[in-house]
Design an enzyme around this catalytic site. Sequence first.
Site, PDB file in Angstrom:
ATOM      1  N   TYR A 438      -5.457 -23.001 -32.696  1.00 34.74           N
ATOM      2  CA  TYR A 438      -4.792 -23.212 -31.451  1.00 34.74           C
ATOM      3  C   TYR A 438      -3.497 -21.910 -31.214  1.00 34.74           C
ATOM      4  O   TYR A 438      -2.792 -21.566 -32.188  1.00 34.74           O
ATOM      5  CB  TYR A 438      -4.415 -24.420 -30.842  1.00 34.74           C
ATOM      6  CG  TYR A 438      -3.350 -25.264 -31.720  1.00 34.74           C
ATOM      7  CD1 TYR A 438      -2.660 -24.821 -32.919  1.00 34.74           C
ATOM      8  CD2 TYR A 438      -3.428 -26.686 -31.546  1.00 34.74           C
ATOM      9  CE1 TYR A 438      -1.623 -25.584 -33.502  1.00 34.74           C
ATOM     10  CE2 TYR A 438      -2.374 -27.618 -32.182  1.00 34.74           C
ATOM     11  CZ  TYR A 438      -1.943 -26.932 -33.245  1.00 34.74           C
ATOM     12  OH  TYR A 438      -0.889 -27.814 -33.698  1.00 34.74           O
ATOM     13  N   GLU A 439      -3.092 -21.951 -29.737  1.00 30.54           N
ATOM     14  CA  GLU A 439      -2.350 -20.941 -29.277  1.00 30.54           C
ATOM     15  C   GLU A 439      -2.582 -19.563 -29.868  1.00 30.54           C
ATOM     16  O   GLU A 439      -1.848 -18.606 -30.051  1.00 30.54           O
ATOM     17  CB  GLU A 439      -0.645 -21.215 -30.048  1.00 30.54           C
ATOM     18  CG  GLU A 439      -0.234 -22.621 -29.638  1.00 30.54           C
ATOM     19  CD  GLU A 439      -0.437 -22.857 -28.159  1.00 30.54           C
ATOM     20  OE1 GLU A 439      -0.414 -21.732 -27.254  1.00 30.54           O
ATOM     21  OE2 GLU A 439      -0.281 -23.980 -27.768  1.00 30.54           O
ATOM     22  N   GLY A 440      -3.955 -19.158 -29.940  1.00 30.51           N
ATOM     23  CA  GLY A 440      -4.290 -17.794 -30.487  1.00 30.51           C
ATOM     24  C   GLY A 440      -4.805 -17.742 -31.894  1.00 30.51           C
ATOM     25  O   GLY A 440      -4.147 -17.926 -32.697  1.00 30.51           O
TER      26      GLY A 440
END
Length: 596
Positions: A438-440
């Site tokens: 998550y978040e890239g």
Amino acid sequence: MTYTAPLRDIRFTLDEVADIAAVAALPGYEEATEELRDSILEEAGKIAGGLLAPLNRVGDTTGAKWNDGAVTTPEGWRDAWNTLVEGGWNGLPFDAQWGGMGLPNVLNTAVQEMWHAANMAFALNPMLTQGAVNALQQFASEEIKQTYLPRMVSGEWTGTMNLTEPQAGSDLAAIRSRAEPAGDGSYKVFGQKIFITYGDHDLTENIVHLVLARLPDAPAGVKGISLFVVPKFLVNEDGSVGARNDVACVSLEHKLGIHASPTAVLSFGDQGGARGWLVGEPHNGLAYMFVMMNHARQSVGLQGLSIAERAYQQALSYARERVQGTPAGWTGAARTPIVNHPDVRRTLMSMKARIEAMRGILYTAAAAHDVRHHAADPATRASAATLEELLTPIAKGWSTETGQDIASLGVQVHGGMGYIEETGAAQHLRDARITTIYEGTTAIQGNDLVNRKLLRDKGAGLTAYLDDVARNAEAMAGSADANLQALGRELGVAARRVGEMAAWILAHAGEPALVAAAAVPLLNAFGLVAGGHYLGIGARAALRKLAEGASDDGFLAAKPVTARFYAEHLLGQVEGFRASVVDGAATVMALDESQL
């Protein structure tokens, strides 16, 4: 399964690596005295170990629950949240005009490290709220700020970020959520968002959603995305909570880990349109959201450090208690705790060294953020901005991959007992698994490093950083201390190899598939070098303190030895990453898809 905040190493890293004293001297941080900083760290450590850590297992086994559109958090969650609100903890890094403490971001980072280590599922809520505050503080209208910031800074209301949709994960150009002007300055928002952390819960009376959506006249692609504030409950003119907005939590995801963190599917506009308000200029929402995303990326990198610290503490405790066999070369009692077995010791040293390396990277990035926004000199601000931007994909990508590996090693140290849920070691591994996603994802962080950092300035920022590393390595190689000499030699070689990888990528800038294949190996190599650099800074500081007569119980003396272990056992991996880029990037796509 207990957690003790590593306050001594946190303070050492803040003081000797991140130079918090220089940060505290910046304009606006006049209240950040050493006495106050120590008091905050001490109290945050007590909250982490005494309040949040005991709830970690409860949250994992109970989880967040969804029933008929309402979400309930585990027992103890609400009392813990109220403790943070009453102490003003959520407002630590924010301006006093919104009710914050106005203290440095790097100090807040140290506090958040402890809370994520104690209870990652819980700490996600303040993390996302602080990110939402950052975005609104920087881009929202004065009216929106006055309406939302005081309650969000205090923690009375929480915040979320709403990007992902069923058909649009990392590809934000595919977003379909739309916003239609309502004629009164507000908008009607329609669409569905998935993977929304703390998208619904029972901890606060309101939740403020930051939502990416398209206006009717929006151009195609990411340039047509706008950002909207869409509260769960509308806010009356006097600031009180009013009617329920047209936002519904239709389900929660069932996840591998972080069970107590409600990951919501949110539906906007099923009853005629959720009311929202535009943040900033139309069609510029993605740029605004990146402020929140960059905060989140550093924070998720911090989770890599935090979960690694928690796993290490538990593994070390187990290794000191578990009696099994006679170690090779052991001349003591016939049977001894496994901490004295050489391979267990090697494993623990690998965990310890990388934890200290991560802490150096993450705290340095956080301090650069403070300098970037508070230094009086424009050139100093610009230099700090370059450093923060360069370190952010490393902080997120390398730290989460490393944290996941350390959590896995924590299970390994426990042996078969690590595979048993009751010991708690498995939870750390399950919780850590999401951090690289998550978040890239790590691939996105690698692409960010290559495309937005390396190629954009033709390697100038990375070259300047590697020059600093080379100077540090040269100074250590010329030291009288054998441990520093070893780190200096290995770090100098590794830094040159990263430079060679960067040069190869720049030379192949016109071949995007090759560049993409090289991105993650470059990120991993750079992470190792950056970690060694900050371990070296810390080791030099420890030796300086010892030379000045500082008393020591072994903490300072361990620094150069730990740094040497890192040099001799970990930095050699950079050579392999260089080979995979310079010699092997073309092999990545050499097989046809049908041959896989």
